[in-house]
Write a protein that holds these residues in place. Structure first.
Motif, PDB file in Angstrom:
ATOM      1  N   VAL A   1       0.832  -1.206   0.000  1.00 11.91           N
ATOM      2  CA  VAL A   1       0.000   0.000   0.000  1.00 11.91           C
ATOM      3  C   VAL A   1       0.866   1.256   0.000  1.00 11.91           C
ATOM      4  CG1 VAL A   1      -1.856   1.207   1.212  1.00 11.91           C
ATOM      5  CG2 VAL A   1      -1.776  -1.282   1.238  1.00 11.91           C
ATOM      6  N   GLU A   2       0.465   2.233  -0.815  1.00  2.73           N
ATOM      7  CA  GLU A   2       1.178   3.509  -0.864  1.00  2.73           C
ATOM      8  C   GLU A   2       0.878   4.331   0.396  1.00  2.73           C
ATOM      9  OE1 GLU A   2       3.193   4.544  -3.428  1.00  2.73           O
ATOM     10  OE2 GLU A   2       2.965   2.505  -4.226  1.00  2.73           O
ATOM     11  N   LYS A   3       1.692   5.357   0.630  1.00  2.00           N
ATOM     12  CA  LYS A   3       1.458   6.247   1.765  1.00  2.00           C
ATOM     13  C   LYS A   3       0.111   6.947   1.602  1.00  2.00           C
ATOM     14  CE  LYS A   3       6.345   7.164   2.689  1.00  2.00           C
ATOM     15  NZ  LYS A   3       7.413   8.191   2.734  1.00  2.00           N
ATOM     16  N   SER A   4      -0.633   7.001   2.694  1.00  2.00           N
ATOM     17  CA  SER A   4      -1.974   7.589   2.634  1.00  2.00           C
ATOM     18  C   SER A   4      -2.247   8.404   3.889  1.00  2.00           C
ATOM     19  CB  SER A   4      -3.023   6.468   2.508  1.00  2.00           C
ATOM     20  OG  SER A   4      -4.334   6.988   2.655  1.00  2.00           O
ATOM     21  N   PRO A   5      -2.882   9.570   3.746  1.00  2.00           N
ATOM     22  CA  PRO A   5      -3.202  10.392   4.924  1.00  2.00           C
ATOM     23  C   PRO A   5      -4.488   9.950   5.622  1.00  2.00           C
ATOM     24  CG  PRO A   5      -3.916  11.529   2.948  1.00  2.00           C
ATOM     25  CD  PRO A   5      -3.243  10.253   2.479  1.00  2.00           C
ATOM     26  N   TRP A   6      -5.273   9.075   4.970  1.00  2.00           N
ATOM     27  CA  TRP A   6      -6.623   8.808   5.472  1.00  2.00           C
ATOM     28  C   TRP A   6      -6.668   8.054   6.799  1.00  2.00           C
ATOM     29  CZ3 TRP A   6      -7.820  12.508   2.906  1.00  2.00           C
ATOM     30  CH2 TRP A   6      -7.605  12.639   1.533  1.00  2.00           C
ATOM     31  N   PRO A   7      -5.749   7.128   7.104  1.00  2.00           N
ATOM     32  CA  PRO A   7      -5.777   6.540   8.456  1.00  2.00           C
ATOM     33  C   PRO A   7      -5.596   7.589   9.559  1.00  2.00           C
ATOM     34  CG  PRO A   7      -4.471   5.174   6.991  1.00  2.00           C
ATOM     35  CD  PRO A   7      -4.791   6.427   6.232  1.00  2.00           C
ATOM     36  N   LEU A   8      -4.705   8.569   9.307  1.00  2.00           N
ATOM     37  CA  LEU A   8      -4.465   9.626  10.293  1.00  2.00           C
ATOM     38  C   LEU A   8      -5.692  10.522  10.445  1.00  2.00           C
ATOM     39  CD1 LEU A   8      -2.620  11.171  12.211  1.00  2.00           C
ATOM     40  CD2 LEU A   8      -1.732  12.438  10.233  1.00  2.00           C
ATOM     41  N   THR A   9      -6.264  10.970   9.309  1.00  2.00           N
ATOM     42  CA  THR A   9      -7.428  11.859   9.401  1.00  2.00           C
ATOM     43  C   THR A   9      -8.643  11.129   9.990  1.00  2.00           C
ATOM     44  OG1 THR A   9      -8.041  11.345   7.105  1.00  2.00           O
ATOM     45  CG2 THR A   9      -6.664  13.295   7.482  1.00  2.00           C
ATOM     46  N   SER A  10      -8.769   9.823   9.700  1.00  2.00           N
ATOM     47  CA  SER A  10      -9.868   9.046  10.288  1.00  2.00           C
ATOM     48  C   SER A  10      -9.715   8.948  11.802  1.00  2.00           C
ATOM     49  CB  SER A  10      -9.910   7.634   9.688  1.00  2.00           C
ATOM     50  OG  SER A  10     -10.187   7.678   8.308  1.00  2.00           O
ATOM     51  N   SER A  11      -8.490   8.735  12.265  1.00  2.00           N
ATOM     52  CA  SER A  11      -8.231   8.667  13.706  1.00  2.00           C
ATOM     53  C   SER A  11      -8.536   9.999  14.384  1.00  2.00           C
ATOM     54  CB  SER A  11      -6.771   8.269  13.957  1.00  2.00           C
ATOM     55  OG  SER A  11      -6.480   7.030  13.385  1.00  2.00           O
ATOM     56  N   LEU A  12      -8.110  11.100  13.741  1.00  2.00           N
ATOM     57  CA  LEU A  12      -8.407  12.421  14.293  1.00  2.00           C
ATOM     58  C   LEU A  12      -9.918  12.662  14.328  1.00  2.00           C
ATOM     59  CD1 LEU A  12      -5.634  14.576  12.539  1.00  2.00           C
ATOM     60  CD2 LEU A  12      -5.792  14.019  14.979  1.00  2.00           C
TER      61      LEU A  12
END
Length: 262
Positions: free
Chosen positions: A11-22
């Protein structure tokens, strides 16, 4: 993107796990703030962040599966196992509610009148709305199977029609559940019966809503030609989830509605 000498999707780098956690921590913090200070802005902000993150994350997964061809047979197999394990965890989640219900009902203590349902509780008649909801969910299980087999046989028109029927039945179930709650003679604070009833049926209702949204996404993807007869894991996962919801309801109906009434 570099070539790999293995069939797995790195999997490529993705911001969505971080934004989902926030979004999740903002939502839960806002939920507490709503309870204590009657201010729900933070709660709604958290939900908005969660929704936007989920949409964009799933958009990326759809692109990887449909347009980039990154979901090989091995990846497909592993996603199947992931969904199976997820549904297994859900089975044990609902098992805890059934455990609490039968623990209280098979040996009712003196605080609830040594009887089941407890003294003062008027249970629902299982032959009214609950029976109708059972027929609706069983019918929806048949229609989602029809849709799945139509997709396998490349009959996309029938797959669309039967999937629309399933979505309508799911929405109808939720509407009837709301009417049932409005007509209830007891609340979640009315002894162990109210607690277990609303926890079990409420979480099941939430799963029906999530499953209905899952199926709506599948409907959009079928119309967009994202699925083929041999590559449609998103649809398979949704159908498995829907069948799981059906089976849980049958256990709920027999144990909580029918058995308590009789």
């Amino acid at each position: 993107m570099s070539m790999n000498n293995h069939p797995f999707h790195m999997v490529e780098k993705s911001p969505w796990p971080l934004t989902s956690s926030l979004g999740m921590i903002i939502m839960t913090s806002g939920f507490i703030k709503w309870f204590h200070y009657k201010n729900y802005f933070m709660f709604l902000l958290g939900i908005l962040i969660m929704m936007l993150s989920s949409y964009q994350w799933w958009r990326d997964v759809t692109r990887e599966a449909t347009f980039q061809g990154l979901h090989s047979k091995e990846v497909y197999l592993n996603m199947n196992w992931g969904m199976i394990l997820f549904i297994t965890s859900e089975v044990f989640f609902f098992l805890s509610f059934f455990w609490a219900y039968f623990h209280a009902s098979l040996s009712p203590n003196i605080e609830i009148g040594s009887m089941w349902p407890p003294a003062g509780i008027i249970p629902f008649n299982p032959y009214h709305i609950p029976m109708l909801n059972t027929i609706i969910l069983i019918s929806s299980g048949a229609s989602i199977t029809w849709s799945h087999h139509s997709l396998i046989n490349k009959n996309y028109k029938q797959s669309l029609i039967s999937l629309i029927i399933t979505i309508i039945l799911g929405i109808y179930f939720s509407i009837l559940q709301k009417y049932e709650y409005n007509d209830a003679y007891f609340t979640i604070s009315d002894s162990i019966y109210g607690s277990t009833f609303y926890m079990a049926t409420g979480f099941h209702g939430m799963h029906v809503l999530i499953g209905t949204m899952f199926l709506m996404v599948c409907l959009i993807r079928i119309k967009s030609n994202h699925f083929s007869s041999n590559h449609h894991f998103g649809f398979e996962a949704a159908s498995w989830y829907w069948h799981f919801v059906d089976i849980v309801w049958l256990f709920l109906y027999i144990s909580i509605y029918w058995w308590s009434f009789n």
